[in-house]
Design a protein around this motif. Sequence first.
Motif, PDB file in Angstrom:
ATOM      1  N   ARG A 748       0.835  -1.201   0.000  1.00  0.00           N
ATOM      2  CA  ARG A 748       0.000   0.000   0.000  1.00  0.00           C
ATOM      3  C   ARG A 748       0.879   1.264   0.000  1.00  0.00           C
ATOM      4  O   ARG A 748       0.563   2.258  -0.674  1.00  0.00           O
ATOM      5  CB  ARG A 748      -0.924   0.012   1.220  1.00  0.00           C
ATOM      6  N   THR A 749       1.956   1.225   0.769  1.00  0.00           N
ATOM      7  CA  THR A 749       2.847   2.386   0.814  1.00  0.00           C
ATOM      8  C   THR A 749       3.500   2.629  -0.547  1.00  0.00           C
ATOM      9  O   THR A 749       3.610   3.775  -1.011  1.00  0.00           O
ATOM     10  CB  THR A 749       3.920   2.169   1.888  1.00  0.00           C
ATOM     11  N   SER A 752       0.974   4.068  -2.873  1.00  0.00           N
ATOM     12  CA  SER A 752       0.760   5.483  -2.550  1.00  0.00           C
ATOM     13  C   SER A 752       1.874   6.339  -3.125  1.00  0.00           C
ATOM     14  O   SER A 752       1.632   7.433  -3.672  1.00  0.00           O
ATOM     15  CB  SER A 752       0.685   5.660  -1.031  1.00  0.00           C
ATOM     16  N   ARG A 756       1.661   9.338  -5.980  1.00  0.00           N
ATOM     17  CA  ARG A 756       2.196  10.687  -5.785  1.00  0.00           C
ATOM     18  C   ARG A 756       3.137  11.074  -6.933  1.00  0.00           C
ATOM     19  O   ARG A 756       3.156  12.230  -7.371  1.00  0.00           O
ATOM     20  CB  ARG A 756       2.939  10.752  -4.452  1.00  0.00           C
ATOM     21  N   ASP A 762      -2.817  14.443  -1.726  1.00  0.00           N
ATOM     22  CA  ASP A 762      -3.279  13.780  -0.500  1.00  0.00           C
ATOM     23  C   ASP A 762      -4.775  13.490  -0.549  1.00  0.00           C
ATOM     24  O   ASP A 762      -5.231  12.432  -0.102  1.00  0.00           O
ATOM     25  CB  ASP A 762      -2.957  14.656   0.715  1.00  0.00           C
ATOM     26  N   ILE A 765      -5.533  10.431  -2.868  1.00  0.00           N
ATOM     27  CA  ILE A 765      -5.101   9.171  -2.240  1.00  0.00           C
ATOM     28  C   ILE A 765      -6.031   8.814  -1.088  1.00  0.00           C
ATOM     29  O   ILE A 765      -6.401   7.657  -0.905  1.00  0.00           O
ATOM     30  CB  ILE A 765      -3.642   9.305  -1.761  1.00  0.00           C
ATOM     31  N   SER A 766      -6.413   9.823  -0.319  1.00  0.00           N
ATOM     32  CA  SER A 766      -7.333   9.577   0.791  1.00  0.00           C
ATOM     33  C   SER A 766      -8.669   9.042   0.285  1.00  0.00           C
ATOM     34  O   SER A 766      -9.245   8.117   0.850  1.00  0.00           O
ATOM     35  CB  SER A 766      -7.535  10.866   1.579  1.00  0.00           C
ATOM     36  N   GLN A 769      -8.313   5.328  -0.935  1.00  0.00           N
ATOM     37  CA  GLN A 769      -8.308   4.379   0.180  1.00  0.00           C
ATOM     38  C   GLN A 769      -9.672   4.300   0.855  1.00  0.00           C
ATOM     39  O   GLN A 769     -10.127   3.224   1.237  1.00  0.00           O
ATOM     40  CB  GLN A 769      -7.230   4.784   1.184  1.00  0.00           C
ATOM     41  N   ARG A 834      -0.507   7.144   4.189  1.00  0.00           N
ATOM     42  CA  ARG A 834      -0.646   8.391   3.427  1.00  0.00           C
ATOM     43  C   ARG A 834       0.403   9.427   3.810  1.00  0.00           C
ATOM     44  O   ARG A 834       0.654  10.363   3.059  1.00  0.00           O
ATOM     45  CB  ARG A 834      -2.047   8.966   3.633  1.00  0.00           C
ATOM     46  N   SER A 841       8.328   5.844   0.153  1.00  0.00           N
ATOM     47  CA  SER A 841       7.393   4.838  -0.352  1.00  0.00           C
ATOM     48  C   SER A 841       8.041   3.977  -1.418  1.00  0.00           C
ATOM     49  O   SER A 841       7.925   2.754  -1.423  1.00  0.00           O
ATOM     50  CB  SER A 841       6.145   5.523  -0.917  1.00  0.00           C
TER      51      SER A 841
END
Length: 848
Positions: A748-749, A752, A756, A762, A765-766, A769, A834, A841
């Motif tokens: 997941r990281t 993310s 980016r 942000d 991505i928020s 998820q 996040r 990441s």
Amino acid sequence: MNGMLGLSLKGLRRDLRASDVRALFIALALAVAASTMIGFFLDRLDRGLTRQAGQLMGGDIKLEQGQPFDESLYQTLRDAGLTLADQVDMVSMISRGEAFQLASLKVIDAAYPLYGEVRVDLGDGQISQLPRGPEPGSVWIAPRLAQLLGVGVGDSVQVGQAELTVSGLIEREPDQSAGFSSFNPRLMMRIADLDATGLVRPGSRIEYELLAKGPPEAVAGVDALLERLAGEGVDVEDVRDDRPQLGSALERAEKYLSLAGLAAVLLAGVAVAMATRRYVDRHLDTAALLRCFGATQSQLSSLFAWQLLWLALSASALGALLGLAGQAGLLALLAQFLPMELPPPGLLPLLMGILTALAVLVGFAGPTLLRLKRVSALKVLRRELDPLPASAWLVVAVASLVFGALLWLYSGDLALSAGLLVGGLIALALLWGLGGLLLGLVLRLAGRSSVASGSFAQALRLGARQLARRRQASLGQLLAFAVTFAAMAIITLVRGDLLSAWQAQLPTDTPNYFAINIQPGERDGFVQLLDGAVDARTALYPMVRGRLTAINGDQPREAVPEENRGDNALQRELNLTWRADVPEGNRVVAGEWFADDSGEPVGGDSERPVPISVENGLAERLGVGLGDTLSFTIGSDRVTGEITSLRDLDWDSFRPNFFVIFPPGVLERYGHSYITAFKLDASENRDLLRRVVEAYPGVSLLNVDAILERVRELLAQVTRAVELVLIFVLLAGISVLYAALTASHSLRTHESGLLRVFGAGDRLISRIQGVEFALLGLTSGLMGALLAELAAAGVYVGWLDLAPRLHLTLWLVLPLGGALLIGVIGHLLSRGVRRQTPMASLGLLGEA
């Protein structure tokens, strides 16, 4: 050895900062909390029953039958060194002025109680502990009865034809019966006042009890006598063999609580399995480095085993504290159904909780942990040299065996445990396939969203793709949450819907009052009083009390199938009746009724048993059929009947029903009373009820509406206790989500970071998820609604005999509630992902 222990503790302190170890800790703590909460509660019940067995039963020996005992029996028991006490139990209407209420009468003598003391409020504002019952001319009543009648200490109440003074309010009886079998408040009075009430009549429903207390050798000295009495139809209870039970409904609640607790253990085990994968992946490099410094496979195994053992013990300590708090909550919710004050918790549930934590670790994490001992030292140079992961079949097989052992340990029933395990695995396979189809459908719809292009539509598509990329892990979470949601929905339906739906489908003329103990001389006057004033009334059925004492000439307990030797029909007197035609609501399914077309009796002359008709379900439990004979003891006589027909009954009709029916001309010579049922709106006809009570004080009126209301109260109380357990089930389900997030943290990281790099902010991505978890919650809610509907339909058809119905609210609340709950929780738990910078990441690419 000391060096290994120190190294393991040092490694654990360092690892506690890692999310996978925290997930392991939380899952193990929840497993211990769920198991110890139930364990502490049931252990207190069991030890309380064992410690106070004689007190709960009222004596070391308890004899019960429907007629007074012979004086010779009293003398024999006294000569054996036993102290005796008489008791009579019955149900009767109690009144004061225009207020009246059905009550359970406990009629005692001067020797009561043989064990313990009665806790009673004598009206002085203080509770007294007294080793006796009320004095002659007075009664003690339950506070609930006092409230219903509007009386207090010093007031008088009408019991049958006698007026007695209330001298105390019963707080607790030493031999208080437990469970839900008695829905009527208690009244305690002396045997010396019984004749004045006029309640003892031929055919009345009365249980005479003879209680005995003495040293073990005196009790053992009357074994032969007790065996003979049991063969003569007397119900014999011996504290050495027949420890008082809690009542069938509370016993079922015990099993339900235990299964709910094990469901939490199972979900916690799934979380352990998920978190262990991440734990092992993180420690592969550490294990390889230790191999470079000369560590053997056994030393690696010992190091990580000790580290996880410390983790399990610390989680067990926290789980035990939560379990203690939970069992206190259970006790508070179920206190009114318990027969005694319970002793403090013992240590056995704590040991069982620790064993549960270790078993969960071994069963759900063991196969995965084996990778650590097989790691190669070359991995420090070549990161791709990871040991092969454990086979999925091996993981499932070991976890199933360990969980099956836990089922057996907690239930004590090998057949039940094996059946639940095999059935659960089959259901898991079916649900896995169904869940895969449902998840695929939801993802396909989300991926093909027709919403105009925008940030939300983009987040919806990307979130669906990420969920699809982790399809296997998503399916595991889906099943865990679907079962949790379904369990909570079923509890809600049982409490709020099933009982009311059952009542709603009853005919409008369904009786809501029963009148029992109507004497032959009162029959015509009672009917005239009711006719024209009630909405509907059934026929009056005569009743004779008789105990089944032989089946085909053999002792009943020896003749029936072994699994049915505890059937209630063998433990008590049955209500027998006679009738020339088939009663309303009955249907002959085998054989012939008593009379042929000419009206002459079928069979049954002076040299043969009389013909009888038996309810089909009772016949199956007793293992009898057409042509078999049943012998009943009525008073001092014995009557034998040959089964000539079997009947099906409508037990939900609220009409008088009988297991055994004789033809006319057989039972009339025995003392009997009559029973009838009628429909009456009490709010509009309270004056009629008052006139019935005044004219016929010996007749008991049983209000079915009041009983159903009491059932609702008890059902609500028990379901609240079950819901307390389901909180742990839900928390265990959330731990599955947390463990899944932990296991996929690196992936997941990295995702993310890639988003980016390609310009995602942000907020996007928020949203991605949030959409991912919301879709998981939505699918889980749909699956849970389906499971709840299927389970409810099974209860409707198999238990309440009703047509299944669709609960549209369920299909709206569960999916939306699941999407909101899982979406919010998942979104909050993934905040750390996040917050990673793109460089950090992308640096996790090798771990992804």
